[in-house]
Design a protein around this motif. Structure first.
Motif, PDB file in Angstrom:
ATOM      1  N   SER A 121      -5.973   1.731   5.585  1.00 57.17           N
ATOM      2  CA  SER A 121      -5.539   1.482   4.221  1.00 57.17           C
ATOM      3  C   SER A 121      -5.902   0.081   3.744  1.00 57.17           C
ATOM      4  O   SER A 121      -5.992  -0.167   2.541  1.00 57.17           O
TER       5      SER A 121
ATOM      6  N   GLU B 256       0.826  -1.211   0.000  1.00 53.27           N
ATOM      7  CA  GLU B 256       0.000   0.000   0.000  1.00 53.27           C
ATOM      8  C   GLU B 256       0.864   1.266   0.000  1.00 53.27           C
ATOM      9  O   GLU B 256       1.168   1.819   1.061  1.00 53.27           O
TER      10      GLU B 256
ATOM     11  N   GLU C 181      -0.102   4.062  -0.989  1.00 52.35           N
ATOM     12  CA  GLU C 181      -0.958   5.161  -0.540  1.00 52.35           C
ATOM     13  C   GLU C 181      -0.752   5.401   0.954  1.00 52.35           C
ATOM     14  O   GLU C 181      -0.689   6.543   1.423  1.00 52.35           O
ATOM     15  N   THR C 182      -0.634   4.297   1.714  1.00 48.17           N
ATOM     16  CA  THR C 182      -0.372   4.402   3.152  1.00 48.17           C
ATOM     17  C   THR C 182       0.963   5.087   3.404  1.00 48.17           C
ATOM     18  O   THR C 182       1.092   5.949   4.277  1.00 48.17           O
TER      19      THR C 182
END
Length: 417
Positions: free
Chosen positions: A380, A284, A286-287
């Motif tokens: 997430s 992830e 994005e995390t």
């Protein structure tokens, strides 16, 4: 100019927080908002540095980036392990090994609470959350129930880390500053576990269904077992090496990750299956970007001495009350720089009060989903777990946190005489 700059930078931090809170309304990814405002705040600090010199700003920024890089690399290693083991069905097989074919939701909730509490006291919060959330997602519960389980995971993981120096960074910081002893810290496990069990009992209301666990085990290959053993040894090695030689956890996890790559090559897994390095790409990011933006903002607030001014609350309130409020504040401000500011402020407290602070800053971040690394990781991974959906349980979490804090003070006073 300095006061104006400080107000602008604080405003940017508030806007970033609102961007996270209102993500479902404005439909702008929280990682994009925090990353933009985090980098912008440092650019403004470089240009209009007020009474700070450019060298001081550069030094602060370099320290901030070093802390972020360490967290990033640790997350990459931990997430890659979990991504591989989950893809190969190792985690799902583990569930089938210990859980019965049918189990009541209520029983499963309590088992989850105890597992998270124990595992997070031995491993770090991020790894414990990744493993626990993966276990929950494999059960295919409804979204509402999954969010309830995830909320319990975040609180239990943060609670488990407060009683051992291996479980939480802030606990380790307070111990290394010689404010508490290891034996005294172990006393916190009793009130912390009490609060976790209480939360599980409150969340179990209305959960009466029986879960049928589908037994479709995946064939386990030798390379998968070997990598699973490396992951376990990495967690244990992280604890031992950090306690004995103060080796940073990120270094041990990167060593474990490299061993994972070499084992895959030894088994010729790179030539038959998906290349082992590909698992880094499915984690992830994005995390990671969200972490980057948040920590840049926190580092900026530390640089302009906003965090230092927070400790003045101890001048007007008793330490027990101030510690309780610090725990609540840690839900909005990263507990590591907050704890560092408190330790550097030269505050005089009794050992009981320091133990209360240890519990407060370790567990208080659970009140908001963005208040701890565990919450951010869970957000997430779990579909539907947002700031808003988690906030529905905030009053309940505040009640349980209060019970745990009061219990930690009373139990410590009883044991220390």
């Amino acid at each position: 100019m300095h006061s104006i700059l400080q107000m602008v930078l604080i405003a940017l931090a508030v806007i970033a927080l609102l961007g996270v809170v209102l993500e479902d309304v404005i439909h702008i990814n929280k990682a994009k908002v925090t990353l933009f405002l985090g980098t912008l705040s440092w650019v403004l600090l470089y240009i209009f540095h007020g009474h700070h010199s450019t060298e001081e700003v550069s030094h602060g920024f370099e320290e901030n980036v070093a802390e972020i890089a360490s967290l990033w690399l640790f997350l990459v290693a931990a997430m890659t392990f979990v991504a591989y083991l989950n893809k190969k069905g190792m985690i799902e097989n583990l569930i089938h090994l210990f859980l019965p074919k049918q189990i009541k939701e209520r029983q499963l909730l309590f088992l989850t609470a105890i597992f998270c509490f124990i595992f997070s006291s031995l491993a770090d919060n991020i790894t414990a959350t990744l493993v626990s959330v993966t276990l929950i997602l494999s059960l295919n519960l409804s979204r509402k129930k999954t969010i309830r389980f995830a909320t319990l995971v975040v609180f239990a993981v943060n609670s488990g880390g407060v009683s051992l120096i291996t479980g939480d960074v802030t606990t380790l910081m307070i111990f290394l500053d010689q404010r508490v002893s290891i034996v005294d810290l172990l006393m916190l496990s009793v009130p912390a576990l009490l609060a976790v069990v209480l939360l599980a009992a409150l969340l179990s209301r209305g959960m009466r269904d029986t879960i049928t666990i589908q037994t479709h085990r995946t064939d386990v290959r030798g390379v998968d077992i070997a990598i699973g053993v490396v992951f376990l040894c990495t967690i244990i090695g992280t604890i031992i090496l950090n306690v004995l030689f103060e080796i940073p956890p990120v270094l041990t996890f990167l060593l474990g990750l490299s061993v994972m790559f070499l084992i895959a090559r030894f088994y010729h897994d790179d030539e038959v299956e998906t290349p082992i390095l590909e698992y880094i790409r499915v984690i992830e990011f994005e995390t990671l970007l969200f972490f980057l933006g948040i920590l840049l903002l926190v580092g900026m607030l530390k640089e302009i001495e906003v965090l230092d001014s927070i400790v003045r609350i101890y001048e007007v309130l008793p330490p027990i009350v101030a510690n309780y409020l610090m725990g609540i504040l840690s839900a909005a401000i990263d507990n590591v720089p907050l704890t560092a500011a408190l330790l550097k402020a030269g505050i005089t407290m009794t050992e009981v009060e320091w133990l209360g602070l240890t519990y407060a800053v370790g567990v208080g971040g659970s009140l908001l989903v963005i208040g701890s690394a565990a919450g951010i990781v869970a957000m997430s991974k779990v579909d539907g777990l947002t700031f808003g959906s988690y906030a529905k349980y905030s009053l309940l979490l505040l009640f349980v946190y209060t019970v745990g804090y009061v219990a930690s003070i009373n139990f410590s006073q009883l044991m220390l005489g």
